[in-house]
Design an enzyme around this catalytic site. Structure first.
Site, mmCIF file in Angstrom:
data_model
loop_
_atom_site.group_PDB
_atom_site.id
_atom_site.type_symbol
_atom_site.label_atom_id
_atom_site.label_comp_id
_atom_site.label_asym_id
_atom_site.label_seq_id
_atom_site.Cartn_x
_atom_site.Cartn_y
_atom_site.Cartn_z
ATOM 1 N N CYS A 411 53.581 92.261 100.642
ATOM 2 C CA CYS A 411 53.623 93.309 99.629
ATOM 3 C C CYS A 411 52.637 92.938 98.529
ATOM 4 C CB CYS A 411 55.028 93.522 99.073
ATOM 5 S SG CYS A 411 55.604 92.211 97.965
ATOM 6 N N HIS A 578 59.834 95.309 90.448
ATOM 7 C CA HIS A 578 59.279 94.034 90.026
ATOM 8 C C HIS A 578 57.801 94.210 89.729
ATOM 9 C CE1 HIS A 578 59.037 94.350 94.422
ATOM 10 N NE2 HIS A 578 57.897 93.706 94.331
#
Length: 657
Positions: A411, A578
């Site tokens: 990611c 996040h």
């Protein structure tokens, strides 16, 4: 190893991409309501004067008929049930669905109200108007809600919500009636005249020159649902059938191509063609033959000529369907075939398949290429153009990959999404008995081209592929419960074989576990979140991290930046926002925050009931993420989180061994 790609979507650019997105949006409004189209088609077949029961309904129209004498139905119009369905029901369903796509139930209601405006302000079935006003209503409602988000005094929320939606719906309905309705009506008439011109001049078969290549490039949805379906329904209302429904749905061209591969193809392509032909012809999944065209692009000539043949035969016999055939299966085609058109439709399918087979056979037989065509690469190219993983096309290349020993979940930042996804996938793989397969997670910027398989969010796959070109790529959009994980396990069973010696559960990677009070203090747990949007929820979760001293304020901005590039929705009601990889300098220590919402938040179209903010300073947060992942995979544990009344209960559930 084959460099195939199994993906849900990849970001693309250019005019073709915008057309594909438009086609996808149109398709997403129409396809959920196909059952209503089928119902309308069947009712049309029964109730119109040319329908199956025309004898009975001639009695209905006769005041002296036996039906009228029994039931007093002499004034009943046999087609009376058909008109309201196509005029009101179908467009309003489309508008409702379009509004819901943009802004949930509130957008759906306003979209439906706005659609009524164009429906009543036009003299033709207003499918195109519904496709405009539905999403417009949802978008306007979304923007209006955002204006006073968090500014309404307690107790007045329902009053403001209801009146704002009602007033906006009224305005849009009036706008649709006087503005959009007449414009779309004029466009529909002009497009209808163009189709009539093609029919009158025997030029309709030429549309295959556009439609067949468009299918392979996944531009057909824009053509089919944006033009052919609205025009076809208008024509069917007037005449009981329309040839336009057959321009794209005819399974003959694809069948002929696959039959040619069965006879004159080579290698994997030839071996897989029979199964693909069954799926295409009876299942109606046309996309399964697209890789066979992409392997040898000149074969598009075969599908074009086959399509032209089918259209010509339908024009010759005056055949058509009562309603759209979706999917394009021979079963769906026959179900919607109008009375008196079965011969023409049958011959059009056979003629299209025959011509496509003959041309494709000639091209394959005279092909001088000595190398076996790469079906896996063609499938990957097709899926990349489509923008998401093809479950049926993926079966064509399942056997071509080599053993998989290393898997990385990648990611943007390499901590939240990838760590959670890697934890879920690792357990699935270990439980399947492949303890020797290593599953790790990484930021895309840190990837090296030494992995066998790379898993990433669909919006990041293109970036991951640039750094790991030799790997198989799998895209997901649900990190917790993606069906892609089960497909990976099945792939391992095919490529790696069954490893009886492997332990059912391999030892987990040893990581240092921080003190839970440091990572998730009670002050960072909120049981009644106040945010109403994903952006506000990120602010709420980020503020808790800042207040706990885990991150600097700049990290919250990076959380928004991360969300703008790829969704952090994990699945099962969980989102874990996040920061980006570049924001790691803003992290002072590993920290988590937990916010629960009584009403799920619309998180990029998915319902987020729990938001866990994450700031990972190193690998010490991995064990905690693994625990969180396992909690949200168990419905009973999720139910406990809903019922918890204190921060301590939340911590006990999340941090339990």
């Amino acid at each position: 190893m084959s460099h195939a790609t199994i993906e849900d979507a990849a970001p693309r650019t250019g005019v073709r991409v915008h057309v594909q997105k438009l086609g996808t949006a149109l398709s997403n409004m129409v396809m959920p309501n196909i059952a209503a189209f089928i119902a309308w088609g069947l009712i049309t077949a029964l109730f119109i004067e040319q329908g199956w029961l025309q004898g009975i309904f001639s009695q209905l129209k006769d005041p002296d008929g036996w039906v009228a004498k029994i039931g007093g139905w002499g004034a009943y119009d046999g087609a009376g049930i058909v008109g309201p369905m196509i005029t009101f029901l179908l467009p309003i369903l489309i508008g409702y669905t379009g509004g819901r796509m943009i802004h949930g139930n509130r957008g759906a209601v306003v979209g439906a109200i706005a659609t009524v405006g164009v429906v009543t302000g036009a003299d033709v079935p207003m499918f195109l108007g519904a496709m405009i006003m539905g999403p417009l209503g949802g978008w306007c409602m979304k923007k209006l809600d955002a204006l006073w988000e968090g500014k309404i005094r307690p107790g007045f929320e329902m009053l403001v919500d209801n009146f704002s939606a009602g007033i906006l719906g009224m305005i849009l309905a009036i706008f649709g009636f006087f503005g959009i309705g007449p414009i779309v009506s004029a466009f529909t008439r002009a497009a209808g005249n163009a189709v009539d011109f093609l029919v009158e001049n025997n030029m309709l078969p030429l549309t295959s020159i556009l439609i067949e290549p468009a299918k392979v490039l996944f531009l057909n949805n824009a053509i089919n649902h944006g033009v052919l379906t609205p025009l076809g329904t208008t024509q069917a209302l007037e005449t009981g059938k329309s040839i336009l429904f057959l321009l794209e749905a005819n399974p003959g061209p694809g069948l002929g191509l696959l039959l040619a591969y069965m006879v004159f193809g080579r290698g994997v392509a030839r071996a897989s063609a029979p199964g693909a032909a069954i799926i295409q012809f009876f299942g109606g999944i046309h996309e399964i033959y697209f890789p066979y065209v992409l392997m040898k692009p000149k074969l598009i000539i075969a599908t074009i000529l086959g399509g032209m043949t089918g259209v010509f035969i339908n024009v010759l016999f005056g055949s058509g369907l009562r309603a759209p055939a979706a999917p394009g299966s021979i079963i769906a085609v026959y179900a919607q075939t109008a009375g008196g058109s079965f011969l023409g439709v049958t011959l059009s399918v056979l003629g299209a398949a025959g011509v496509s087979f003959a041309v494709a056979s000639l091209l394959l037989k005279t092909d001088r290429a000595s190398d076996e065509p790469d079906l896996a690469a063609a499938t990957a190219e097709m899926e990349a153009m489509k923008g998401r993983k093809s479950s049926v096309a993926g079966t064509l290349v399942a056997e071509s990959a080599g053993p998989i020993k290393s898997i990385v979940f990648a990611c943007d930042a390499g901590m939240g999404s990838s760590a959670m996804g890697a934890s879920v996938l690792r357990r699935k793989i270990q439980q399947a008995g492949f303890g020797d397969v290593k599953v790790t997670n990484s930021a895309i910027s840190n990837l090296t081209d030494n992995y066998d398989l790379v898993v990433s969010h669909r919006d990041l796959t293109a970036r991951a592929r640039q750094r790991t070109g030799s790997a198989v790529h799998v895209s997901v959009d649900d990190f917790m419960g993606s069906p892609r994980y089960d497909e990976i396990v099945e792939q391992l069973k095919r490529t790696n074989g069954t490893d009886d010696a492997a332990p059912a559960i391999a030892p987990a990677e040893e990581v240092a576990e921080p003190t839970t009070d440091d990572v998730l203090p009670p002050s960072s747990v909120v049981l009644g979140g106040t945010a109403r949007t994903a952006a506000d929820a990120i602010d709420e979760a980020g503020a808790l991290l800042v207040a706990a001293g885990a991150v600097e304020q700049a990290y919250v901005d990076a959380m928004h930046e991360r969300e703008s590039s790829v969704s952090t929705y994990m699945g099962n009601g969980l989102a874990i926002p996040h920061g980006t990889n570049e924001a790691k300098d803003c992290i002072r220590r590993t920290g988590l925050s937990f916010v629960r919402y009584a009403e799920p938040i619309d998180w990029n179209g998915k319902p987020a009931e729990f938001v866990v903010g994450i700031a990972g300073a190193g690998k010490d947060h991995m064990a905690l993420l693994t625990r969180i992942a396992q909690v949200f995979l168990k419905p009973d544990e999720v139910a406990r989180l809903r019922q918890a009344t204190t921060a301590e209960e939340i911590k006990a559930i999340l941090m339990a061994s």
